[in-house]
Design an enzyme around this catalytic site. Structure first.
Site, PDB file in Angstrom:
ATOM      1  N   GLY A 253     -11.459   5.918   8.435  1.00  0.00           N
ATOM      2  CA  GLY A 253     -10.764   4.697   8.815  1.00  0.00           C
ATOM      3  C   GLY A 253     -11.410   4.071  10.024  1.00  0.00           C
ATOM      4  O   GLY A 253     -12.523   4.428  10.423  1.00  0.00           O
TER       5      GLY A 253
ATOM      6  N   ASP B  76      -0.139  -1.677  11.159  1.00  0.00           N
ATOM      7  CA  ASP B  76      -1.285  -1.515  10.265  1.00  0.00           C
ATOM      8  C   ASP B  76      -0.845  -0.920   8.928  1.00  0.00           C
ATOM      9  O   ASP B  76      -1.478  -0.007   8.398  1.00  0.00           O
ATOM     10  CB  ASP B  76      -2.356  -0.637  10.921  1.00  0.00           C
ATOM     11  CG  ASP B  76      -3.729  -0.782  10.242  1.00  0.00           C
ATOM     12  OD1 ASP B  76      -3.911  -1.774   9.511  1.00  0.00           O
ATOM     13  OD2 ASP B  76      -4.595   0.085  10.433  1.00  0.00           O
TER      14      ASP B  76
END
Length: 805
Positions: A498, A614
């Site tokens: 990520g 997020d």
């Protein structure tokens, strides 16, 4: 030439007066278009139309000087005026009357007053929001007041309960719908009888829909004339109200001047277990049941319908396993079910001032007694005993009381044997406290010693982590342990990558499989973000959130040790043409509901309000049964106290999931997460990415495409073609909720509590407005000079760069 004085008077006559009128006296009329305004301009009374397209007109009270009209009381809620001829006035009998064309009486205060006194009657709107009627020479004594007849709203000081002297019952009743203030199907009332403690009950029609815990409550009053509880805001001085929605949600709301909107501070019912009798008779409902089916039978009982139970439908409840019933005095006894909400007291008896031992014996002596509970009430110990079925029992981890369920000697022996290890009462595991407490203390002591020995100025110290929410259960791992578990961070063990680092699969010496999130040394996440993620995840306990097992901090290494979820992330299945078929509609709907409950917990039910910032399909991980768990809290923010919104110059997250107010202005709130959830929901239904192109001219993203189909009544065309079967009504409801979540104005988006209700089918979703970002324009487009190329996320990775405003 005009002199100054006549010229001044001329302009004075042309200028409207700024003074406001708060009273109606005898022979005065309030017409459609006129209003009363309370002395300090807090409330306004007048005629309103809930739906501007309708001619139905009502007299109501609303907050003055607010950008939106929030109606708190309605006079003629079930009898609207059908034109603009309405007039409100005091008649010769001293009553406040609403009449329409032809002098037709629409509504009246309908009280008996002494008109022989020749006193003038006055109606006045107070700053409390109370409309009162009184005789001019007796202004301290009200003949009638609106707060005695609440509609769907409680203002500070308003009551729910009874006035024994006048026969009044103070209760709330919902509107029929958002645009119809008529008496709806839900009501909130105080229920009391002489054999039980008082409580609040939310009714759907005549049936119980939700039930509060019994009192005592801090704002409870009981005397010879009245019994009631009054509404008080959680914060002194805040503008607050309680409202019963048209879909059965009772909410406490607080006005945010900064955000110009109402913020929810409390709401019930929120979960499936909150609904009255969700699991039927003689059962326990547990919202955090690890088996994901919330219902379990009480000790000595079994499912009435095993087939329904296997299908996760516990509404029929449980029945006794005792053949021929309980044989009184034949070795029967009690099994403790710890920390639960009291069963419904409709078939219970309360005996005041009775010890726990006496209560047990009293129940044992009565063959009809099925359970008992010792209750602390008003400084004494009372005894509550139940007869016949036990209804509406809910697991309370903190506030509940112990319930003692009667069982026969065979069942009692089973639980006595189990107590040598773990005593299970109604499915609740009760460990041997002293042994586990000793073990926990040993582990905590060892961890603290290890960290004190390994501290350097480059480390995040133990005390720092404690200040940010460190839990004593959190383990601290040596780097050597992590290296051994992941085979030196071998690429073979890599699970994903990520914006802030790489995740590896690992195996501890005890064979436990773990996920190891290693912070990249070159990422944007530093010590603060790492401490933030550790502090947040450590304090979060919910079945739809990834569990943090521990961390490692050595030198420049900052590592999180998380539970391992074998089925990777949601996007791994959704956006692959082969794997997406593994997710049938039932599983997708479970995932949607699970994610919604997880976000609701973050926003409302955890110890602090948390904004994730997020949320996306790649941050929704799936366990072995494909149940969803929200992960990656590196960018999450905690909101404290009254905080409803925040602003940042650092935009983080993923384009395609960002709300417009966040992407453009850096403003974020719970409604930012709601927007992201809406995107996720539509992606789950369609198996398409929002950032894709879905028009021939490549001008429209997924949300725009869905919106266009919705307007043309073709919404089902967006459903993933790999789904062989699904319930059309359920899918359409999901699409509609998704569109509601992505509306451009945050104020128009529902809260997650409302989302959960709408998804469950308990509430009908309203009609959505046009979503934000209907037309696709890449943030990295050359046509937008304000955004630099390096500021943009590629391949849906998290954005971590600063960008100009």
């Amino acid at each position: 030439m005009l002199s100054f004085k006549p010229l001044f008077l001329f302009f004075l006559l042309l200028t409207p007066l700024c003074t406001s009128i708060d009273t109606i006296a005898l022979n005065q009329l309030l017409k459609d278009g006129d209003t009363l305004v309370s002395k300090d301009r807090k409330f306004e009374l007048g005629f309103f139309r809930p739906d501007n397209s309708s001619s139905s007109t009502y007299v109501g009270i609303w907050y003055a000087d607010q950008p939106q009209k929030t109606v708190v009381w309605v006079a003629n809620r079930d009898n609207p005026v059908n034109d603009s001829s309405g007039v409100l006035a005091i008649n010769r009998y001293g009553n406040l009357v609403l009449s329409a064309a032809g002098n037709i009486s629409i509504w009246s205060t309908n009280v008996s007053v002494d008109v022989q006194t020749r006193s003038t009657f006055v109606a006045q709107l107070l700053d409390s929001g109370n409309l009162v009627l009184f005789q001019e020479n007796k202004s301290e004594s009200f003949i009638w007041e609106s707060i005695d007849y609440p509609t769907d709203t409680l203002l500070p000081g308003m009551k729910i309960g009874f006035n024994w002297k006048t026969g009044l019952e103070w209760k709330l009743t919902s509107w029929n719908s958002k645009n119809d203030p008529g008496t709806g199907g839900y009501s909130m009332r105080m229920v009391y009888n002489s054999t039980a403690t008082p409580l609040f009950v939310l009714f759907k029609g005549l049936s119980k829909y939700w039930r509060s815990d019994p009192g005592p409550w801090p704002n409870f009053v009981s005397n010879d004339e009245e019994m009631y509880s009054y509404f008080t805001p959680s914060e002194n001085g805040s503008v607050a109200r309680a409202v019963l929605s048209d879909y059965g949600l009772y909410q406490h709301l607080k006005w945010s001047d900064a955000d110009d909107q109402w913020e929810e501070t409390f709401a019930v019912p929120k979960y499936r277990c909150d609904k009255y009798g969700q699991c039927g008779a003689n059962s326990i409902c547990s919202p955090d049941n690890v088996n994901l089916f919330e219902c379990e039978c009480l000790p000595g009982y079994e499912p009435k319908s095993v087939n329904d139970w296997n299908q996760r439908n516990g509404s029929d409840g449980c029945v006794s396993m005792r053949i021929g019933g309980l044989k009184c005095g034949n070795g029967d006894g009690f099994v403790t079910v710890q920390r639960v909400k009291d069963p419904d007291a409709s078939n219970a008896q309360l005996v005041k001032s009775m010890s726990a031992k006496e209560c047990e014996q009293a129940c044992l002596n009565n063959c009809s007694c099925t359970a008992y509970m010792s209750i602390e009430w008003e400084g004494r110990i009372d005894c509550m005993t139940w007869y016949d079925d036990l209804m509406d029992i809910l697991v309370h981890t903190e506030l509940g009381r112990d319930l003692y369920v009667r069982v026969d000697k065979i069942e009692l022996a089973k639980h006595t044997n189990k107590s040598k290890g773990f005593l299970r009462s109604g499915g609740l595991a009760i460990p041997i406290v002293s042994v586990l407490l000793a073990l926990v203390l040993i582990i905590v002591f060892a961890c603290r010693r290890h960290n004190k020995k390994s501290k350097t100025k480059d480390y995040v110290e133990v005390d720092e982590l404690e200040e940010t929410g460190r839990h004593p259960e959190l383990q601290y791992f040596d780097l050597s342990t992590i290296l051994a578990a992941t085979d030196n961070f071998s690429p073979v063990n890599k699970l994903g990558q990520g914006g802030f680092g790489t995740v590896y699969k690992g195996q501890l010496p005890n064979d436990q499989i773990i996920a190891v999130k290693r912070l990249s040394k070159t990422s944007g996440q530093g010590v603060e973000e790492f401490k933030n993620e550790v502090a947040l995840i450590a304090r979060l306990q919910h079945r739809n959130l990834v569990k943090l097992l521990g961390c490692c901090i050595e030198g420049e290494e900052r590592i999180l040790v998380l539970e391992h979820l074998p089925n990777k992330s949601l996007d791994y299945f959704l956006f692959d043409h082969r794997r997406r078929s593994l997710l049938d509609w039932d599983k997708r709907f479970e995932i949607i509901n699970g994610v919604a409950r997880g976000i609701l917990y973050l926003h409302q039910d955890s110890r602090v309000r948390i904004i994730h910032r997020d949320l996306k399909t790649s941050n929704i991980l799936l366990d072995a049964e494909m149940n969803p768990k929200i992960s990656d809290f590196g960018m999450a923010r905690i909101f404290h106290g009254d905080q409803l919104q925040d602003e940042t110059n650092r935009i983080v997250g993923t384009y395609g999931y960002m709300s417009p107010e966040y992407a453009v202005f850096g403003r974020f709130s719970t409604k930012s997460d709601v927007f992201s959830f809406g995107i996720i929901l539509v992606e789950i239904v369609s198996s398409k990415k929002n950032n894709g192109l879905y028009q021939e001219d490549h001008s429209m993203n997924l949300i725009g495409h869905v919106w266009q189909l919705w307007r043309e009544d073709r919404a089902l065309e967006i459903v993933d073609s790999s789904l062989e079967s699904y319930q059309s009504e359920e899918v359409v409801r999901c699409i509609q909720v998704g569109l509601l979540c992505v509306q451009e104005d945050p104020e128009d988006r529902p809260t997650m509590a409302a989302v959960v209700f709408m998804l469950s089918g308990e509430a009908s979703p309203p009609v959505p407005k046009q979503p934000a970002f209907v037309f696709r324009k890449s943030p990295c487009s050359n046509t937008d000079p304000s955004v630099s190329k390096e500021s943009c996320s590629i391949n849906d990775l998290t954005i971590t760069k600063y960008q100009a405003r």
